[in-house]
Write an enzyme that holds these catalytic residues in place. Structure first.
Site, short mmCIF file in Angstrom:
data_model
loop_
_atom_site.label_atom_id
_atom_site.label_comp_id
_atom_site.label_asym_id
_atom_site.label_seq_id
_atom_site.Cartn_x
_atom_site.Cartn_y
_atom_site.Cartn_z
CG ASP A 100 -5.97 -0.27 4.66
OD1 ASP A 100 -6.21 -0.61 5.77
OD2 ASP A 100 -5.10 0.22 4.11
CG HIS A 112 -1.91 0.88 1.21
ND1 HIS A 112 -2.58 1.16 2.44
CD2 HIS A 112 -2.13 2.19 0.42
CE1 HIS A 112 -3.17 2.31 2.12
NE2 HIS A 112 -3.23 2.79 0.89
CG MET A 134 -7.62 4.48 1.74
SD MET A 134 -6.57 3.07 2.54
CE MET A 134 -6.48 3.81 4.21
C1 DX5 Z 1 -3.79 3.39 7.19
C2 DX5 Z 1 -3.27 2.07 6.91
C3 DX5 Z 1 -4.05 0.69 7.23
C4 DX5 Z 1 -3.87 0.39 8.69
C5 DX5 Z 1 -5.01 -0.14 9.33
O1 DX5 Z 1 -3.19 4.19 6.90
O2 DX5 Z 1 -3.25 2.02 5.31
O3 DX5 Z 1 -3.45 -0.28 6.43
O4 DX5 Z 1 -2.71 -0.11 9.12
O5 DX5 Z 1 -4.96 -0.09 10.62
P1 DX5 Z 1 -6.21 -0.64 11.36
O6 DX5 Z 1 -6.69 -1.97 10.82
O7 DX5 Z 1 -5.72 -0.73 12.88
O8 DX5 Z 1 -7.18 0.43 11.29
ZN ZN Z 2 -3.04 -0.03 4.30
#
Ligand code: DX5
Ligand code: ZN
Length: 227
Positions: free
Chosen positions: A177, A68, A139
């Protein structure tokens, strides 16, 4: 994999001093992908992991590495992250001026191409590129940190994307995500997502990685039984 649903633990909240062991535990607990959050301190405030981390993770697992890229000028980074061992290269639509060229390049190199949308970015921003991509990442938090609260508009966005993908007979998978927990995961799947990223719901000090993975899997099995 739970009936077509893939779990992608994000190592962003893993214990970095024991990263290899943590990834092995996630793999043994049925992880489908390892999600690696690359932040450049410009597209998002923090700097996290880079090429050496991806290389190290590549040496420790054969799982699909879901990269990512939360970076500006992602076209400059796709080559190095493919060389490091990335399998799915996700770029943010907000950062990619020439997203079509990026997607073509990733695919030319035999890798899967993904596009990511911030919570404020409409689904229409990726509509033209959808037939060309392997994955679209919705997201459900503003990128930058793990442990944030799920933003509800992601559910409707996933539903709209699912409609467009199914109507057009497209192949793109839908990944969610941010803020995914055992409570939230079934709603993401019910609206049409098939890849779920989770950092703090998998790597935390409340329970072991395998217990946490089991909770996510049980929540998803429960909706399958109800369906
Ligand atoms: C945020 C990232 C996510 C994050 C998710 O910027 O892209 O992948 O690690 O974390 P959780 O699952 O704790 O929300
Ligand atoms: Zn991510």
């Amino acid at each position: 994999m739970i009936s077509g649903i893939k779990l992608a633990p994000s190592i962003l909240s893993a214990d970095f001093l024991h990263l290899g062991a943590q990834i092995s535990e996630a793999e043994a607990a049925g992880a489908d992908y390892i999600h690696i959050d690359v932040m450049d301190g410009r597209f998002v405030p923090l700097i996290t992991m880079g090429v050496p981390t991806v290389e190290a993770v590549r040496r420790t697992t054969t799982l699909t590495l879901d990269i990512h890229l939360m970076v500006v000028e992602p076209e400059r980074q796709i080559g190095p992250f493919i060389d490091a061992g990335g399998d799915i290269i996700n770029v943010h639509i907000e950062a990619a001026t020439h997203v079509h060229r990026i997607v073509q390049e990733v695919r030319r190199r035999g890798k899967r191409a993904g596009v990511s949308l911030n919570p404020g970015t409409p689904v229409t921003a990726v509509e033209e590129i959808l037939p060309e991509v392997d994955q679209v990442m919705v997201m459900s938090v503003n990128p930058g940190w793990s442990g944030q609260r799920f933003i509800e508009n992601a559910v409707a966005k996933v539903r709209r994307l699912r409609e467009i993908i199914d109507l057009g007979n497209l192949q793109a998978e839908i990944e969610v995500d941010g803020g995914v927990t055992p409570q939230i995961a079934p709603r993401c799947v019910a609206s049409g997502a098939n890849v779920l990223v989770a950092a703090s719901a998998v790597f935390n000090d409340r329970a072991s990685i395998s217990e946490n993975m089991e909770r996510l899997r049980e929540a998803l099995e429960a909706i399958r039984r109800e369906a």
